[in-house]
Design a protein around this motif. Structure first.
Motif, PDB file in Angstrom:
ATOM      1  N   SER A   1       0.828  -1.223   0.000  1.00  0.00           N
ATOM      2  CA  SER A   1       0.000   0.000   0.000  1.00  0.00           C
ATOM      3  C   SER A   1       0.849   1.255   0.000  1.00  0.00           C
ATOM      4  N   ASN A   2       1.673   1.391  -1.035  1.00  0.00           N
ATOM      5  CA  ASN A   2       2.553   2.559  -1.167  1.00  0.00           C
ATOM      6  C   ASN A   2       3.489   2.708   0.024  1.00  0.00           C
ATOM      7  N   PHE A   3       3.974   1.571   0.493  1.00  0.00           N
ATOM      8  CA  PHE A   3       4.928   1.495   1.603  1.00  0.00           C
ATOM      9  C   PHE A   3       4.358   2.070   2.900  1.00  0.00           C
ATOM     10  N   SER A   4       3.046   1.909   3.102  1.00  0.00           N
ATOM     11  CA  SER A   4       2.427   2.356   4.353  1.00  0.00           C
ATOM     12  C   SER A   4       2.094   1.185   5.272  1.00  0.00           C
ATOM     13  N   THR A   5       2.162  -0.033   4.758  1.00  0.00           N
ATOM     14  CA  THR A   5       1.901  -1.232   5.552  1.00  0.00           C
ATOM     15  C   THR A   5       3.069  -2.197   5.389  1.00  0.00           C
ATOM     16  N   PHE A   6       3.573  -2.692   6.500  1.00  0.00           N
ATOM     17  CA  PHE A   6       4.723  -3.591   6.482  1.00  0.00           C
ATOM     18  C   PHE A   6       4.330  -4.911   7.143  1.00  0.00           C
ATOM     19  N   ALA A   7       4.687  -6.015   6.499  1.00  0.00           N
ATOM     20  CA  ALA A   7       4.316  -7.331   7.017  1.00  0.00           C
ATOM     21  C   ALA A   7       5.508  -8.268   6.937  1.00  0.00           C
ATOM     22  N   ALA A   8       5.636  -9.122   7.946  1.00  0.00           N
ATOM     23  CA  ALA A   8       6.672 -10.148   7.990  1.00  0.00           C
ATOM     24  C   ALA A   8       6.010 -11.470   8.338  1.00  0.00           C
ATOM     25  N   SER A   9       6.315 -12.507   7.567  1.00  0.00           N
ATOM     26  CA  SER A   9       5.723 -13.816   7.824  1.00  0.00           C
ATOM     27  C   SER A   9       6.814 -14.880   7.861  1.00  0.00           C
ATOM     28  N   TYR A  10       6.539 -15.925   8.642  1.00  0.00           N
ATOM     29  CA  TYR A  10       7.507 -17.009   8.823  1.00  0.00           C
ATOM     30  C   TYR A  10       6.756 -18.332   8.838  1.00  0.00           C
ATOM     31  N   TYR A  11       7.298 -19.311   8.143  1.00  0.00           N
ATOM     32  CA  TYR A  11       6.697 -20.645   8.102  1.00  0.00           C
ATOM     33  C   TYR A  11       7.792 -21.678   8.339  1.00  0.00           C
ATOM     34  N   HIS A  12       7.460 -22.720   9.107  1.00  0.00           N
ATOM     35  CA  HIS A  12       8.451 -23.754   9.409  1.00  0.00           C
ATOM     36  C   HIS A  12       7.754 -25.107   9.466  1.00  0.00           C
ATOM     37  N   ARG A  13       8.209 -26.049   8.646  1.00  0.00           N
ATOM     38  CA  ARG A  13       7.738 -27.430   8.747  1.00  0.00           C
ATOM     39  C   ARG A  13       8.649 -28.126   9.757  1.00  0.00           C
ATOM     40  N   VAL A  14       8.171 -28.184  10.991  1.00  0.00           N
ATOM     41  CA  VAL A  14       8.986 -28.707  12.083  1.00  0.00           C
ATOM     42  C   VAL A  14       9.286 -30.185  11.878  1.00  0.00           C
ATOM     43  N   SER A  15       8.281 -30.936  11.432  1.00  0.00           N
ATOM     44  CA  SER A  15       8.419 -32.360  11.160  1.00  0.00           C
ATOM     45  C   SER A  15       7.376 -32.713  10.106  1.00  0.00           C
ATOM     46  N   PRO A  16       7.371 -33.944   9.601  1.00  0.00           N
ATOM     47  CA  PRO A  16       6.349 -34.298   8.615  1.00  0.00           C
ATOM     48  C   PRO A  16       4.921 -34.124   9.126  1.00  0.00           C
ATOM     49  N   ASP A  17       4.738 -34.092  10.454  1.00  0.00           N
ATOM     50  CA  ASP A  17       3.391 -34.012  11.028  1.00  0.00           C
ATOM     51  C   ASP A  17       3.073 -32.678  11.687  1.00  0.00           C
ATOM     52  N   VAL A  18       4.030 -31.783  11.789  1.00  0.00           N
ATOM     53  CA  VAL A  18       3.814 -30.526  12.519  1.00  0.00           C
ATOM     54  C   VAL A  18       4.335 -29.351  11.703  1.00  0.00           C
ATOM     55  N   GLU A  19       3.509 -28.298  11.597  1.00  0.00           N
ATOM     56  CA  GLU A  19       3.894 -27.055  10.936  1.00  0.00           C
ATOM     57  C   GLU A  19       3.635 -25.896  11.898  1.00  0.00           C
ATOM     58  N   ALA A  20       4.426 -24.843  11.767  1.00  0.00           N
ATOM     59  CA  ALA A  20       4.258 -23.663  12.613  1.00  0.00           C
ATOM     60  C   ALA A  20       4.522 -22.419  11.778  1.00  0.00           C
ATOM     61  N   GLY A  21       3.916 -21.308  12.175  1.00  0.00           N
ATOM     62  CA  GLY A  21       4.110 -20.077  11.432  1.00  0.00           C
ATOM     63  C   GLY A  21       3.662 -18.867  12.219  1.00  0.00           C
ATOM     64  N   ALA A  22       4.051 -17.696  11.745  1.00  0.00           N
ATOM     65  CA  ALA A  22       3.688 -16.449  12.404  1.00  0.00           C
ATOM     66  C   ALA A  22       3.647 -15.331  11.379  1.00  0.00           C
ATOM     67  N   LYS A  23       2.892 -14.292  11.699  1.00  0.00           N
ATOM     68  CA  LYS A  23       2.806 -13.132  10.816  1.00  0.00           C
ATOM     69  C   LYS A  23       2.636 -11.884  11.659  1.00  0.00           C
ATOM     70  N   ALA A  24       3.385 -10.843  11.321  1.00  0.00           N
ATOM     71  CA  ALA A  24       3.302  -9.555  12.005  1.00  0.00           C
ATOM     72  C   ALA A  24       3.020  -8.477  10.966  1.00  0.00           C
ATOM     73  N   VAL A  25       2.092  -7.567  11.282  1.00  0.00           N
ATOM     74  CA  VAL A  25       1.700  -6.505  10.365  1.00  0.00           C
ATOM     75  C   VAL A  25       1.728  -5.174  11.100  1.00  0.00           C
ATOM     76  N   TYR A  26       2.382  -4.198  10.488  1.00  0.00           N
ATOM     77  CA  TYR A  26       2.411  -2.844  11.045  1.00  0.00           C
ATOM     78  C   TYR A  26       1.868  -1.876  10.004  1.00  0.00           C
TER      79      TYR A  26
END
Length: 294
Positions: free
Chosen positions: A189-214
């Protein structure tokens, strides 16, 4: 020596692993039903309907799709309960390898409203570029490109209003993608919104992730943070959970009942109001989805 470069994701799919983990399979906004069928002549039909638990509004959609794989042609016709008629024609890998063209038209007869989108996408190892022309809105031309090499991704998007003769929107992103994890940074949005996301497949049966928005323009200060996880119970079932910094906890459970039949259930709780006796506020939600596919 670098390995052969794969085709990078499109602009809209940057950060998709994290977005899917935190956004999909949480059916707590009401009840929905989806039925998919296919014919031997490469025609598929999809009927879906949903009832919103907040306003009891019922919406539905009927879609038919014909695919001619030999000529790279796909024709889709859809009709919704809001009396919107959508027609899409796609042609892929015919004019040039990696080039996909499609035209999408949407008509609202009651409102005398219409829209026409002309789309083009070009994919090659290390490159994924798209362009869209909204004929009646502006007209507005939007283009985006993602470059990828050795897991590193760089992308940008811009929109240009032809009538006004100016750039109306621009965004950029960088990221890194590996089989087990992915990190993406967006400036939107014209550099007015900043987002960071992270994804991790910890194991074949478990996934984890996070997202931050400013959001620089947001009325409430601070960063919106959301974290979640997904765990497979067996080959036919999984559970998901996520929580944000507002204290809203969401839970999802999906079970394959039999081949072609899937049921999903969702629950959202406002953890800051759990001790309020008899509270049934709008933050507490429950819902379900059933999918039948033949």
């Amino acid at each position: 020596m670098s390995l052969p470069q794969p085709v990078p994701p499109s602009w809209k799919d940057l950060g998709k692993s994290s977005n899917d983990l935190l956004g999909k399979d949480y059916h707590f906004h009401g009840t929905s039903l989806e039925v998919k069928t296919a014919t031997p002549s490469n025609v598929t039909f999809k009927v879906d309907g949903s009832r919103d638990s907040k306003n009891s509004f019922v919406a539905g959609n009927l879609e038919g799709k014909y695919t001619d794989k030999a000529h790279g042609l796909t024709f889709t016709q859809a009709w919704s309960t809001s009396n919107a008629l959508r027609t899409q024609i796609e042609l892929e890998n015919q004019i040039a390898k990696g080039l996909k063209l499609d035209t999408t038209t949407i008509l609202h007869p009651e409102k005398s409203a219409k829209s026409v989108l002309l789309n083009a996408a070009y994919k090659q190892p290390g490159l994924h570029s798209r362009a869209v022309l909204d004929v009646f809105k502006g007209p507005t031309f939007t283009a985006d490109t993602v470059l990828g090499r050795d897991g590193f991704l760089v992308g940008a998007e811009a929109s240009y209003n032809v009538t006004e003769g100016r750039v109306t929107k621009y965004s950029a992103a960088v990221g890194f993608s590996a089989p087990e994890y992915a990190v993406t940074l967006h400036s939107l949005s014209n550099f007015s919104t900043f987002a960071a996301s992270y994804y991790h497949r910890v194991s074949p049966d478990v996934e984890a992730g996070a997202k931050a928005v400013y959001d620089v323009k947001a009325t409430s200060p601070g960063v919106a943070l959301e974290v979640g996880t997904k765990a497979y119970l067996d080959s036919a079932a999984f559970v998901k959970a996520k929580i944000n910094n507002s204290g809203v906890l969401a839970l999802g459970y999906t079970q394959a009942l039999r081949p072609g039949v899937k049921a999903s259930f969702g629950l959202a709780l406002d953890t800051q109001r759990l001790n309020e006796a008899g509270h049934a506020g709008p933050a507490h939600k429950v819902g379900a989805q059933f999918v039948f596919e033949a």
